[in-house]
Design a protein around this motif. Structure first.
Motif, short mmCIF file in Angstrom:
data_model
loop_
_atom_site.label_atom_id
_atom_site.label_comp_id
_atom_site.label_asym_id
_atom_site.label_seq_id
_atom_site.Cartn_x
_atom_site.Cartn_y
_atom_site.Cartn_z
N TRP A 238 41.73 46.50 41.96
CA TRP A 238 42.30 45.14 41.83
C TRP A 238 41.19 44.11 41.77
O TRP A 238 41.27 43.13 41.03
CB TRP A 238 43.38 44.84 42.87
CG TRP A 238 42.97 44.57 44.30
CD1 TRP A 238 43.11 45.41 45.36
CD2 TRP A 238 42.39 43.37 44.84
NE1 TRP A 238 42.65 44.83 46.51
CE2 TRP A 238 42.21 43.58 46.22
CE3 TRP A 238 42.01 42.14 44.29
CZ2 TRP A 238 41.65 42.60 47.07
CZ3 TRP A 238 41.45 41.18 45.13
CH2 TRP A 238 41.29 41.41 46.49
N VAL A 242 40.74 41.52 38.54
CA VAL A 242 40.62 40.06 38.72
C VAL A 242 39.36 39.55 38.00
O VAL A 242 39.40 38.57 37.27
CB VAL A 242 40.55 39.72 40.23
CG1 VAL A 242 40.13 38.27 40.43
CG2 VAL A 242 41.89 40.01 40.90
N GLN A 264 44.65 31.96 37.65
CA GLN A 264 44.88 33.34 38.11
C GLN A 264 45.66 33.35 39.43
O GLN A 264 46.56 34.15 39.63
CB GLN A 264 43.55 34.08 38.27
CG GLN A 264 42.94 34.54 36.95
CD GLN A 264 41.64 35.31 37.17
OE1 GLN A 264 40.59 34.70 37.30
NE2 GLN A 264 41.71 36.62 37.20
N SER A 265 45.29 32.44 40.33
CA SER A 265 45.96 32.40 41.64
C SER A 265 47.43 32.03 41.52
O SER A 265 48.27 32.60 42.19
CB SER A 265 45.31 31.34 42.54
OG SER A 265 44.16 31.84 43.12
N ALA A 267 49.36 31.91 38.65
CA ALA A 267 50.21 32.37 37.53
C ALA A 267 49.89 33.76 36.98
O ALA A 267 50.60 34.22 36.09
CB ALA A 267 50.11 31.36 36.39
N ALA A 268 48.87 34.44 37.48
CA ALA A 268 48.56 35.77 36.96
C ALA A 268 48.98 36.83 37.98
O ALA A 268 48.86 36.61 39.19
CB ALA A 268 47.07 35.89 36.65
N ASP A 269 49.48 37.96 37.49
CA ASP A 269 50.07 38.97 38.37
C ASP A 269 49.24 40.24 38.43
O ASP A 269 48.88 40.81 37.40
CB ASP A 269 51.47 39.33 37.86
CG ASP A 269 52.45 38.17 37.98
OD1 ASP A 269 52.32 37.40 38.95
OD2 ASP A 269 53.33 38.04 37.11
N LEU A 270 48.97 40.70 39.66
CA LEU A 270 48.33 41.99 39.88
C LEU A 270 49.41 43.06 40.06
O LEU A 270 50.25 42.96 40.95
CB LEU A 270 47.50 41.96 41.18
CG LEU A 270 46.11 41.37 41.13
CD1 LEU A 270 45.52 41.33 42.54
CD2 LEU A 270 45.18 42.16 40.21
N SER A 271 49.37 44.09 39.21
CA SER A 271 50.31 45.21 39.34
C SER A 271 49.53 46.50 39.40
O SER A 271 48.50 46.65 38.74
CB SER A 271 51.24 45.27 38.13
OG SER A 271 52.07 44.15 38.11
N ILE A 272 50.04 47.43 40.18
CA ILE A 272 49.38 48.72 40.31
C ILE A 272 49.93 49.65 39.23
O ILE A 272 51.12 49.96 39.22
CB ILE A 272 49.62 49.30 41.72
CG1 ILE A 272 49.03 48.35 42.78
CG2 ILE A 272 49.02 50.69 41.83
CD1 ILE A 272 49.30 48.76 44.22
N VAL A 282 44.70 49.33 38.06
CA VAL A 282 45.39 48.06 38.32
C VAL A 282 45.24 47.17 37.08
O VAL A 282 44.20 47.20 36.43
CB VAL A 282 44.77 47.35 39.55
CG1 VAL A 282 45.36 45.95 39.73
CG2 VAL A 282 45.01 48.18 40.83
N MET A 284 45.76 43.03 35.68
CA MET A 284 46.11 41.66 36.01
C MET A 284 46.53 40.98 34.72
O MET A 284 45.78 40.98 33.74
CB MET A 284 44.96 40.90 36.67
CG MET A 284 45.42 39.52 37.15
SD MET A 284 44.23 38.63 38.16
CE MET A 284 45.32 37.97 39.43
#
Lengths: 299, 299
Positions: A238, A242, A264-265, A267-272, A282, A284
């Motif tokens: 992750w 980023v 990024q904080s 509006a951006a999504d971290l997905s596994i 991961v 983003m």
């Protein structure tokens, strides 16, 4: 349009593999692929004894793309994914993060029809076809097809789907693209090690973008832009995802570094993507239109 | 309907805090909250000097729910989230995973109107209101409001939104619910440490479900069911989220353990809620209808 049957599969991505097809820059090709078990669990009477562990994750290829040189980017447009009519999923006491709860290996054959996957008489799942293994040859290593890295490989990213474009860094002449391991659907995380594994045909358009290599895979769908990172742990992955998306945003748009971090904080999504391969993956992702507002134009 | 103003905030969740409001089982309450900076960056002429670090993450409460006893579950239905008309986001060289790229603290005031957040003259973001901090008092510890754990707290889960229900394990008489830290929107991961931070009013219905405590928070939206886990690392948190959702599926549906693992692999999604709090948070979610096919009925 060219066609590539699946007589030609590889179990590593490597510059050592002779190309099985050469296509022109900008050309379209339909590639036939096995499922990750080389279809061995598909027959009605199949059992775990049918499996051969030296035959997991076959990838059809490699394809040599005329004009692709180290330092370029290979753009892979996924025009169509057509699935077989049977999928398979499997759990194993030796694999996946709930392995301790699995008493014996078990698999389920899952019919696929009319856009649905029949899990049981009680439940049909929505089909969301995707490509599990797709990548190019690394510069100086031979990487097993079960392993994702900056060259792509077994990223198991649910967003690598019909309509998406995947951008790979070209490390060797011709790029040497291979792919396989289609899933009729998969959860982000793929926690037991399988999606709904299936064979199928994928139609791709391959284009060389000269001299703009990013050292990581980028995926663009109709609504989102994402960077994909694969590392030993999810925590490492992750952090890389980023970093990659930040790099992409500041080089491909007019956003400042500070603005990119803020976006990024908020509006951006971290997905596994997956937690079960030798490297974990991961992504983003951020809405495409948020980048377009700052001058992003898809190449 | 009861109302609770924000004169009464806490910076920890603890059985030591005297309740500021008592409500009946099944009653509705509207709670006014500060943003995570206690609104100190909202005024036009505000600066970082206005911030007080002993005033971060105020949560309004706690609320005593009549009839809630240890071993019960508190169901919190989020009926409405109404935001202030100004949000704030911030980056800092000492905080977040891209901190090394931030040269000086910076914040941005972001007007909120007509369901949009104005990031700049070039870009408005879609509003997706959510509650960052919400939880009950732990049995035997005092947990700062910036920290998520099994009692809830600073989970920063984007799915804790209007229309969702959140289920908490009750550890002390009256449950002692507190909440705050609304976001007008946030990316899954919250990598710099902020969403679009804002004050607002939240209308909640609180119901005690006797004797069916799960030792972790569960969130149910109109389309998905999810378990939320918070641990020291993202790797620990995703493993816990997988385990929690599996436990929930096998106890709340007619799925076998093996079937639940298969469904998690092929249809449940791991998302990173946040990466910046003292514990990191991951959720695993699955479509509601997939569980309903196996007898799940929302309580």
């Amino acid at each position: 349009m060219k066609k590539l049957n699946r007589d030609h599969v590889v179990y590593t991505m490597s510059r050592q593999h002779a190309p099985v097809l050469t296509i022109k820059d900008g050309e379209t090709v339909t590639v036939h692929t096995y499922d990750c078990f080389r279809d061995r669990l598909v027959p009605k009477d199949s059992s775990f004894d049918s499996l051969r562990f030296d035959e997991l994750n076959p990838a059809t290829g490699p394809i040599f793309v005329d004009g692709a040189e180290p330092g370029d980017t290979l753009k892979v447009e996924i025009l169509r994914i057509s699935l077989a009519d049977m999928g398979v999923t499997e759990i194993d006491p030796d694999f996946g993060c709930l392995a301790r709860l699995v008493k014996a290996p078990a698999f389920k054959r899952l019919p696929i029809e009319d856009g649905k996957i029949r899990f049981s008489s009680r439940l049909s799942l929505d089909q969301k076809p995707m490509i599990g293994v797709i990548g190019v040859a690394p510069a100086d290593r031979e990487i097993p097809t079960d392993t994702p890295d900056t060259h792509g490989g077994n990223m198991d990213c649910t967003q690598i789907k019909e309509g998406a474009s995947v951008y790979f860094p070209v490390s060797v002449r011709g790029a040497l693209l291979s792919l396989g391991d289609l899933h009729a659907c998969m959860g982000d995380g793929e926690i037991g090690g399988c999606g709904v594994e299936t064979a199928g045909e994928v139609t791709l358009k391959l284009t060389v973008i000269p001299g703009c290599q990013k050292p990581y895979p980028v995926v663009v769908t109709d609504s989102r832009v994402m960077a994909v990172a694969s590392c030993k742990t999810v925590d490492q992955a992750w952090e890389k995802a980023v970093e990659y998306l930040h790099d992409y945003m500041v080089t491909e748009t007019e956003l400042t570094s500070d603005e990119a971090i803020m976006l990024q904080s908020i509006a951006a999504d971290l997905s596994i993507c997956q937690t079960v391969n030798p490297n974990k993956t991961v992504r983003m992702s951020i809405p495409l239109r948020y980048l377009e507002a700052y001058g992003y134009r898809q190449k």
